[in-house]
Design a protein around this motif. Structure first.
Motif, PDB file in Angstrom:
ATOM      1  N   TRP A 120       0.813  -1.215   0.000  1.00 60.04           N
ATOM      2  CA  TRP A 120       0.000   0.000   0.000  1.00 60.04           C
ATOM      3  C   TRP A 120       0.850   1.270   0.000  1.00 60.04           C
ATOM      4  CZ3 TRP A 120      -0.226  -3.722   3.776  1.00 60.04           C
ATOM      5  CH2 TRP A 120       0.432  -3.435   4.960  1.00 60.04           C
ATOM      6  N   GLU A 121       2.174   1.142  -0.076  1.00 58.85           N
ATOM      7  CA  GLU A 121       3.050   2.304  -0.176  1.00 58.85           C
ATOM      8  C   GLU A 121       3.908   2.210  -1.433  1.00 58.85           C
ATOM      9  OE1 GLU A 121       5.416   2.670   3.327  1.00 58.85           O
ATOM     10  OE2 GLU A 121       3.685   2.906   4.625  1.00 58.85           O
ATOM     11  N   ARG A 122       3.339   1.732  -2.514  1.00 58.18           N
ATOM     12  CA  ARG A 122       4.134   1.465  -3.711  1.00 58.18           C
ATOM     13  C   ARG A 122       3.942   2.470  -4.829  1.00 58.18           C
ATOM     14  NH1 ARG A 122       5.548  -4.197  -3.898  1.00 58.18           N
ATOM     15  NH2 ARG A 122       6.122  -4.706  -1.772  1.00 58.18           N
ATOM     16  N   VAL A 123       3.149   3.498  -4.640  1.00 56.78           N
ATOM     17  CA  VAL A 123       2.945   4.470  -5.713  1.00 56.78           C
ATOM     18  C   VAL A 123       3.748   5.720  -5.408  1.00 56.78           C
ATOM     19  CG1 VAL A 123       1.267   5.922  -6.931  1.00 56.78           C
ATOM     20  CG2 VAL A 123       0.648   3.599  -6.251  1.00 56.78           C
ATOM     21  N   VAL A 125       3.720   9.190  -5.965  1.00 55.67           N
ATOM     22  CA  VAL A 125       2.733  10.181  -6.401  1.00 55.67           C
ATOM     23  C   VAL A 125       3.419  11.301  -7.177  1.00 55.67           C
ATOM     24  CG1 VAL A 125       1.018  11.842  -5.584  1.00 55.67           C
ATOM     25  CG2 VAL A 125       1.206   9.612  -4.484  1.00 55.67           C
ATOM     26  N   ARG A 126       4.604  11.677  -6.763  1.00 56.75           N
ATOM     27  CA  ARG A 126       5.338  12.770  -7.418  1.00 56.75           C
ATOM     28  C   ARG A 126       5.618  12.465  -8.889  1.00 56.75           C
ATOM     29  NH1 ARG A 126       9.227  16.647  -5.283  1.00 56.75           N
ATOM     30  NH2 ARG A 126       8.559  15.752  -3.320  1.00 56.75           N
ATOM     31  N   HIS A 127       6.000  11.219  -9.203  1.00 56.22           N
ATOM     32  CA  HIS A 127       6.406  10.879 -10.571  1.00 56.22           C
ATOM     33  C   HIS A 127       5.434   9.952 -11.295  1.00 56.22           C
ATOM     34  CE1 HIS A 127      10.292  12.054  -8.635  1.00 56.22           C
ATOM     35  NE2 HIS A 127      10.208  12.870  -9.667  1.00 56.22           N
ATOM     36  N   GLY A 128       4.335   9.586 -10.659  1.00 61.32           N
ATOM     37  CA  GLY A 128       3.333   8.761 -11.325  1.00 61.32           C
ATOM     38  C   GLY A 128       3.831   7.375 -11.677  1.00 61.32           C
ATOM     39  N   ARG A 129       4.474   6.726 -10.701  1.00 58.85           N
ATOM     40  CA  ARG A 129       5.008   5.378 -10.933  1.00 58.85           C
ATOM     41  C   ARG A 129       4.481   4.422  -9.875  1.00 58.85           C
ATOM     42  NH1 ARG A 129      11.317   6.025 -12.676  1.00 58.85           N
ATOM     43  NH2 ARG A 129      10.866   6.982 -14.675  1.00 58.85           N
ATOM     44  N   GLU A 150      -6.563   8.577 -10.571  1.00 57.77           N
ATOM     45  CA  GLU A 150      -7.237   7.890  -9.466  1.00 57.77           C
ATOM     46  C   GLU A 150      -6.275   7.020  -8.656  1.00 57.77           C
ATOM     47  OE1 GLU A 150      -8.067   5.521 -13.274  1.00 57.77           O
ATOM     48  OE2 GLU A 150      -8.006   7.625 -12.696  1.00 57.77           O
ATOM     49  N   VAL A 151      -5.198   6.567  -9.286  1.00 54.47           N
ATOM     50  CA  VAL A 151      -4.200   5.764  -8.562  1.00 54.47           C
ATOM     51  C   VAL A 151      -3.452   6.651  -7.574  1.00 54.47           C
ATOM     52  CG1 VAL A 151      -2.108   4.370  -8.785  1.00 54.47           C
ATOM     53  CG2 VAL A 151      -3.980   4.078 -10.413  1.00 54.47           C
ATOM     54  N   ARG A 156      -2.765   8.809  -1.944  1.00 49.51           N
ATOM     55  CA  ARG A 156      -2.845   9.936  -1.001  1.00 49.51           C
ATOM     56  C   ARG A 156      -3.864   9.663   0.101  1.00 49.51           C
ATOM     57  NH1 ARG A 156      -3.081  12.916  -5.805  1.00 49.51           N
ATOM     58  NH2 ARG A 156      -1.057  13.745  -6.362  1.00 49.51           N
ATOM     59  N   GLN A 157      -4.950   8.989  -0.222  1.00 54.73           N
ATOM     60  CA  GLN A 157      -6.011   8.732   0.752  1.00 54.73           C
ATOM     61  C   GLN A 157      -5.693   7.576   1.692  1.00 54.73           C
ATOM     62  OE1 GLN A 157      -9.410   8.131  -1.736  1.00 54.73           O
ATOM     63  NE2 GLN A 157      -9.652  10.300  -2.189  1.00 54.73           N
TER      64      GLN A 157
END
Length: 186
Positions: A120-123, A125-129, A150-151, A156-157
């Motif tokens: 659950w900490e694998r995205v 967010v800064r670079h969209g990966r 949405e990913v 973030r949520q």
């Protein structure tokens, strides 16, 4: 070279960036691969800290496996630094690739970094990966999710979901497993 500031980095990813560390460490059990982790005896930890120019307590905070040893690593034969390779997920939890762009931003070099991170900490967010498992037998380190807002929103949520779960007495891992099962079946 990955720096100790990379949160939850593996000792293996730190050592891979230091060819001089391999020359001075006595290796047991061979090893390698993206998911590999290195367990060091006390002399090996001192050597690596010295090579990196970082205090051992800083490395202990940044590297979850820092203080772990293996039965094959004695207290050090006459203070000889020694290392044993292990599978990262067996040492300190799930292993994933880190974001190369974030690593380059922090260190100035875009190198492969492997870190301990729950699913659950694998995205990034800064670079969209979406960062993939390092122990999977596939060549990709990440999936490009820049065009899937949405990913990033779900990532973030997640912190709020985990807090609410903990207040309700439910482990965040169980909530994630349920959500994963629903989405995977959908």
């Amino acid at each position: 070279m990955p720096r100790a500031q990379e949160p939850r980095a593996t000792v293996g990813s730190l050592v891979w960036g230091r060819d001089d560390a391999f020359v001075q460490l006595r290796r047991y059990d061979g090893g390698g691969g993206a998911q590999a982790e290195v367990l060091l005896n006390a002399a090996g930890r001192q050597l690596l800290a010295g090579l990196c120019g970082v205090e051992e307590d800083v490395l202990a905070r940044a590297l979850p496996s820092w203080g772990q040893e293996d039965a094959k690593l004695s207290a050090g034969r006459n203070g000889v630094p020694a290392a044993a390779w292990r599978t990262g997920s067996a040492v300190a939890g799930p292993v994933a690739f880190g974001c190369r762009l974030c690593t380059a931003r922090r260190t100035g070099t875009a190198v492969r970094v492997v870190r301990y991170a729950p699913r659950w900490e694998r995205v990034c967010v800064r670079h969209g990966r979406w960062l993939l498992d390092a122990d999977a037998d596939q060549p990709l380190e990440h999936l490009d999710v820049r065009h899937l807002p949405e990913v990033a929103a779900a990532q973030r949520q997640w912190a709020g979901v985990a807090r609410r779960a903990a207040r309700a007495g439910v482990e965040p891992e169980r909530v994630f497993a349920l959500v994963h099962a629903v989405v995977a079946r959908w």
